[in-house]
Motif scaffolding. Structure first.
Motif, PDB file in Angstrom:
ATOM      1  N   SER A  40       7.726   0.801 -12.749  1.00 16.98           N
ATOM      2  CA  SER A  40       7.802   0.464 -14.173  1.00 16.98           C
ATOM      3  C   SER A  40       8.337   1.654 -14.959  1.00 16.98           C
ATOM      4  O   SER A  40       8.051   2.807 -14.641  1.00 16.98           O
ATOM      5  CB  SER A  40       6.444   0.024 -14.715  1.00 16.98           C
ATOM      6  OG  SER A  40       5.513   1.073 -14.636  1.00 16.98           O
ATOM      7  N   TRP A  48       8.985  -0.043 -25.435  1.00 20.97           N
ATOM      8  CA  TRP A  48       9.826  -0.748 -24.460  1.00 20.97           C
ATOM      9  C   TRP A  48       9.229  -0.586 -23.073  1.00 20.97           C
ATOM     10  O   TRP A  48       8.691   0.468 -22.717  1.00 20.97           O
ATOM     11  CB  TRP A  48      11.248  -0.194 -24.513  1.00 20.97           C
ATOM     12  CG  TRP A  48      12.167  -0.805 -23.495  1.00 20.97           C
ATOM     13  CD1 TRP A  48      12.859  -1.963 -23.617  1.00 20.97           C
ATOM     14  CD2 TRP A  48      12.487  -0.281 -22.214  1.00 20.97           C
ATOM     15  NE1 TRP A  48      13.587  -2.197 -22.478  1.00 20.97           N
ATOM     16  CE2 TRP A  48      13.375  -1.176 -21.598  1.00 20.97           C
ATOM     17  CE3 TRP A  48      12.102   0.859 -21.511  1.00 20.97           C
ATOM     18  CZ2 TRP A  48      13.892  -0.979 -20.323  1.00 20.97           C
ATOM     19  CZ3 TRP A  48      12.603   1.067 -20.245  1.00 20.97           C
ATOM     20  CH2 TRP A  48      13.500   0.149 -19.659  1.00 20.97           C
ATOM     21  N   GLU A  50       9.751  -1.996 -18.773  1.00 16.42           N
ATOM     22  CA  GLU A  50      10.494  -2.742 -17.759  1.00 16.42           C
ATOM     23  C   GLU A  50       9.796  -2.560 -16.422  1.00 16.42           C
ATOM     24  O   GLU A  50       9.382  -1.454 -16.074  1.00 16.42           O
ATOM     25  CB  GLU A  50      11.930  -2.232 -17.657  1.00 16.42           C
ATOM     26  CG  GLU A  50      12.726  -2.918 -16.562  1.00 16.42           C
ATOM     27  CD  GLU A  50      14.106  -2.318 -16.391  1.00 16.42           C
ATOM     28  OE1 GLU A  50      15.079  -3.050 -16.615  1.00 16.42           O
ATOM     29  OE2 GLU A  50      14.193  -1.130 -16.037  1.00 16.42           O
ATOM     30  N   ARG A  52      10.327  -3.347 -12.270  1.00 13.83           N
ATOM     31  CA  ARG A  52      11.246  -3.756 -11.206  1.00 13.83           C
ATOM     32  C   ARG A  52      10.517  -3.666  -9.887  1.00 13.83           C
ATOM     33  O   ARG A  52       9.556  -2.918  -9.747  1.00 13.83           O
ATOM     34  CB  ARG A  52      12.474  -2.844 -11.157  1.00 13.83           C
ATOM     35  CG  ARG A  52      13.372  -2.969 -12.338  1.00 13.83           C
ATOM     36  CD  ARG A  52      14.595  -2.110 -12.167  1.00 13.83           C
ATOM     37  NE  ARG A  52      15.484  -2.246 -13.309  1.00 13.83           N
ATOM     38  CZ  ARG A  52      16.743  -1.896 -13.281  1.00 13.83           C
ATOM     39  NH1 ARG A  52      17.276  -1.389 -12.184  1.00 13.83           N
ATOM     40  NH2 ARG A  52      17.489  -2.034 -14.355  1.00 13.83           N
TER      41      ARG A  52
END
Length: 117
Positions: A40, A48, A50, A52
């Motif tokens: 992450s 923000w 993300e 993966r």
């Protein structure tokens, strides 16, 4: 690594099966074949986030293959020696000698079959 939303620095975290201090490199090297590692990226400035997954499809290693390790070490040593040669004529002579030696050797087709790529 910068946040795509605000440009601030982001943190990279490996988890959830790894300790917070684990680096991505350590997690990858410790992974087993077919294991997925969650990574992450977080921006603490704008929020923000993300996540993966990196999945290990196969693992190839030269550990224990002494011939491959010795060959790689010799290639590194040869490359270093050649890089240190500044005289073009000396390099051309070395290339010529290598090619002549290869022509004199028996075919390597049979011996290469035992050498892993």
């Amino acid at each position: 690594m910068d946040c795509p939303a605000c440009g601030s620095s982001v943190t990279l975290e490996v988890g959830p099966d790894h300790p917070p201090s684990a680096s991505l490199t350590d997690a990858l090297l410790a992974a087993y074949e077919d294991e997925c590692i969650e990574v992450s990226r977080n921006c603490w400035n704008c929020g923000w986030h993300e996540v993966r997954q990196v999945c290990v499809a196969s693992i190839e290693t030269t550990e224990g293959d002494e011939t491959a390790i010795e060959r790689a070490a010799l290639l590194d040593e040869i490359t270093d020696e050649l890089a240190a040669i500044e005289c073009l004529t000396t390099l051309e002579d070395a290339l010529s000698e290598v090619r002549q030696q290869r022509r004199l050797e028996p075919s390597t087709a049979d011996t290469d079959a035992d050498t892993p790529e």
